[in-house]
Every structure is written in C-alpha cells, then in structure tokens.
Design a protein around this motif. Structure first.
Motif, mmCIF file in Angstrom:
data_model
loop_
_atom_site.group_PDB
_atom_site.id
_atom_site.type_symbol
_atom_site.label_atom_id
_atom_site.label_comp_id
_atom_site.label_asym_id
_atom_site.label_seq_id
_atom_site.Cartn_x
_atom_site.Cartn_y
_atom_site.Cartn_z
ATOM 1 N N ASP A 1 29.658 46.731 47.100
ATOM 2 C CA ASP A 1 31.333 47.016 47.372
ATOM 3 C C ASP A 1 31.848 45.825 47.853
ATOM 4 O OD1 ASP A 1 33.693 48.270 47.508
ATOM 5 O OD2 ASP A 1 33.324 48.921 49.277
ATOM 6 N N ASP B 1 32.563 46.415 39.567
ATOM 7 C CA ASP B 1 33.994 46.229 40.236
ATOM 8 C C ASP B 1 34.622 44.927 39.309
ATOM 9 O OD1 ASP B 1 34.467 48.201 42.589
ATOM 10 O OD2 ASP B 1 32.652 47.176 43.010
ATOM 11 N N ARG C 1 31.401 53.989 48.526
ATOM 12 C CA ARG C 1 32.172 53.014 47.786
ATOM 13 C C ARG C 1 30.958 52.538 47.012
ATOM 14 N NH1 ARG C 1 37.284 51.487 48.911
ATOM 15 N NH2 ARG C 1 36.863 49.477 48.081
ATOM 16 N N ARG C 2 29.837 52.330 47.470
ATOM 17 C CA ARG C 2 28.880 51.641 47.004
ATOM 18 C C ARG C 2 28.046 52.466 45.868
ATOM 19 N NH1 ARG C 2 26.770 50.144 52.138
ATOM 20 N NH2 ARG C 2 25.100 51.389 51.556
#
Length: 288
Positions: free
Chosen positions: A107, A112, A136-137
């Motif tokens: 993250d 992303d 989030r990861r």
C-alpha cells in the motif's frame, strides 16, 4: 551519500520481503552493502538491455519488479544470458534488488499504480491482506470510473493510457456494455476470477488471460475482460516506486537521483490483426 545497505533497508521498509509469496525470489541479488549509492534505475525486467542502460546511466543500483532467478540456478556463467547479466552488474559495481509479490500487495502497490495510470478511483483491494487491519493492502484493486464508458471505449482509453506494446488491449464481452466498476490487477490475473465475480464489478483488466479461464469467466457472468500486455500493466509501478524512494531520500537528505527506464521489455514485438472468417468454398461430403 548513503551506502547500499541503508538504501536496501529503505526498500525493505517499503516492500517487506516477508510479505512476498513463498514461491517468490525477492530481495538483493548482488551488490556490496558498503558501496555508495548515487543513482538508482527502476525497471520491470532484469534483462541485458536494462542492465546495459544502467551501465550507460552510471547507476549504482537497479531495482526491478521481476526476479532474475525465480527458480534458482547452479551457474552464473557469462555464457548464459542470466549469468551475463550478473557479470555485467558486478563488473560495473551495480547492485540488483527485486520487489515482486511484496510490491504487488503493498500500500501503495502495483495495482494502485495501474489504477492511477487509468485515472480510476480506488475503492479497496480485490483480495484483502488479512494481516492488514486498515484493509488497504492486498492483491488487485476494485475501482470506479469517473464516468461510465462502453467496453469498446474503455478498451481504447486503456490502450491510450498504458504504455504502448505490440499487443495493445484485447477485450472480451459485449462492446456496448456499460462499464462503471472495474477490478484491476497488474501482471497475470486469471487466478482471481472467483474474487472478481464476488466483487460484483462490470469488468476486469489484467494481463496474460488464457483461453479456457477467460471463456469460462465470460460464460458464467456478463463480466467483461480486458487483457493488456504483462509489462504494460506493471510498468506504472516503476514511476510510483521511484517517487517513493525519492520521498525517503528527501527525508534523509540523501540526494539520490532516481530514474525510470522507458525501454519496452515486453517480449512481443509485432501484431497482425486477423482477417474476418470467410465462407468456405468447399464443403466435404456436399452433393454433386
């Protein structure tokens, strides 16, 4: 100037090696821990063309996403192409460090960067990392388009936003289908179809889609698929990673100079569009 061991500690903090898959080969391949580092080159593949670029640049460290020795070896003889890579690196005092699946799930991580290249709004990971309480990861990302597009339009849009390759973008599904929510995963993603279906997205953009998994995925649901070149889906990470190291360098006052290779190392070099099928001129067993 920092020494290599300091820079490697920073890289391991960004992409902890213990978060790599068990089959993966991440970390430092070669390099003197006490050598000074001034220039760092980021690239997807540790191939000879990239290593020669590092030499010409005067880089002290090459950071790649793909491992050099994923399955191990018994030789680094320069008569082999991987051995020549190692010889060239050592001869020119260039270290090699790999961040692979530990960068995929980070993250921010590889997906992303892919979502950023497509200007998508990230909603969360496709396959969350159970060890991340913040959620989030994880592998892949679930995203939203700023404005709905048809599958055909989004395929053209993705082809324009991602680095150019011979393959471009292949799409599976109804070309006029409206796309709003999309899952993305840098690199090979056809093992994630169950997670993609569970996410309830309209489309899935990844790389290396094989015939049978793709066919089954489109038969089970109206899910649209977009298949990009493996290299193109992971190259945006190089720019993201370089920016992350820049931030670390600024905090420590290292003055590192980071560079991102724009050499296309996708193995496919040409593409010829197929002609439409025509009606056969002869049918076996037809009456005379």
């Amino acid at each position: 100037m920092p020494v290599l061991s300091e820079v490697l500690a920073a890289l391991d903090a960004l992409w902890p090696p213990e978060r790599a898959e068990g089959w993966d080969a991440v970390g430092t391949v070669c390099g003197d821990p006490g050598a000074e580092v001034r220039r760092v080159l980021f690239a997807v593949d540790p191939v000879q063309e990239i290593v020669d670029e590092a030499v010409q640049l005067g880089a002290d460290l090459l950071v790649t996403h793909h491992p050099l020795y994923l399955r191990g070896t018994t030789t680094v003889a320069a008569s082999t192409f991987k051995g020549k890579v190692v010889h060239t690196l050592i001869k020119h005092d260039i270290a090699l460090h790999v961040a692979h699946t530990n960068a995929d799930t980070a993250d921010p991580g590889v997906s992303d960067a892919l979502a950023g290249a497509l200007d998508l709004r990230i909603l969360g990971p496709l396959v969350p990392d159970p060890g991340d309480p913040a959620g989030r990861r994880g592998l892949g990302r679930i995203c939203e388009l700023a404005h709905p597009m048809t599958l055909a339009d989004f395929a053209s849009y993705a082809a324009a936003r991602l680095p150019a390759t011979a393959q471009g973008i292949r799409a599976a599904g109804e070309p006029d289908r409206e796309i709003r929510r999309i899952a993305v995963s840098g690199g090979s993603g056809d093992s994630l179809f169950d997670d993609v279906r569970a996410a309830g997205v309209d489309a899935f953009l990844t790389a290396d889609l094989r015939h049978h998994p793709a066919s089954e995925a489109t038969q089970q649901t109206p899910l649209a698929l977009l298949d990009a070149a493996h290299w193109a889906t992971e190259w945006p990470w190089c720019e993201q990673a370089a920016a992350q190291l820049d931030a670390v360098s600024d905090r420590h006052g290292w003055g590192l100079r980071t560079h991102v290779s724009r050499t296309v190392t996708d193995p496919w070099t040409a593409h010829a569009a197929s002609a439409p099928l025509t009606t056969p001129t002869h049918t076996t067993g037809a009456p005379r």
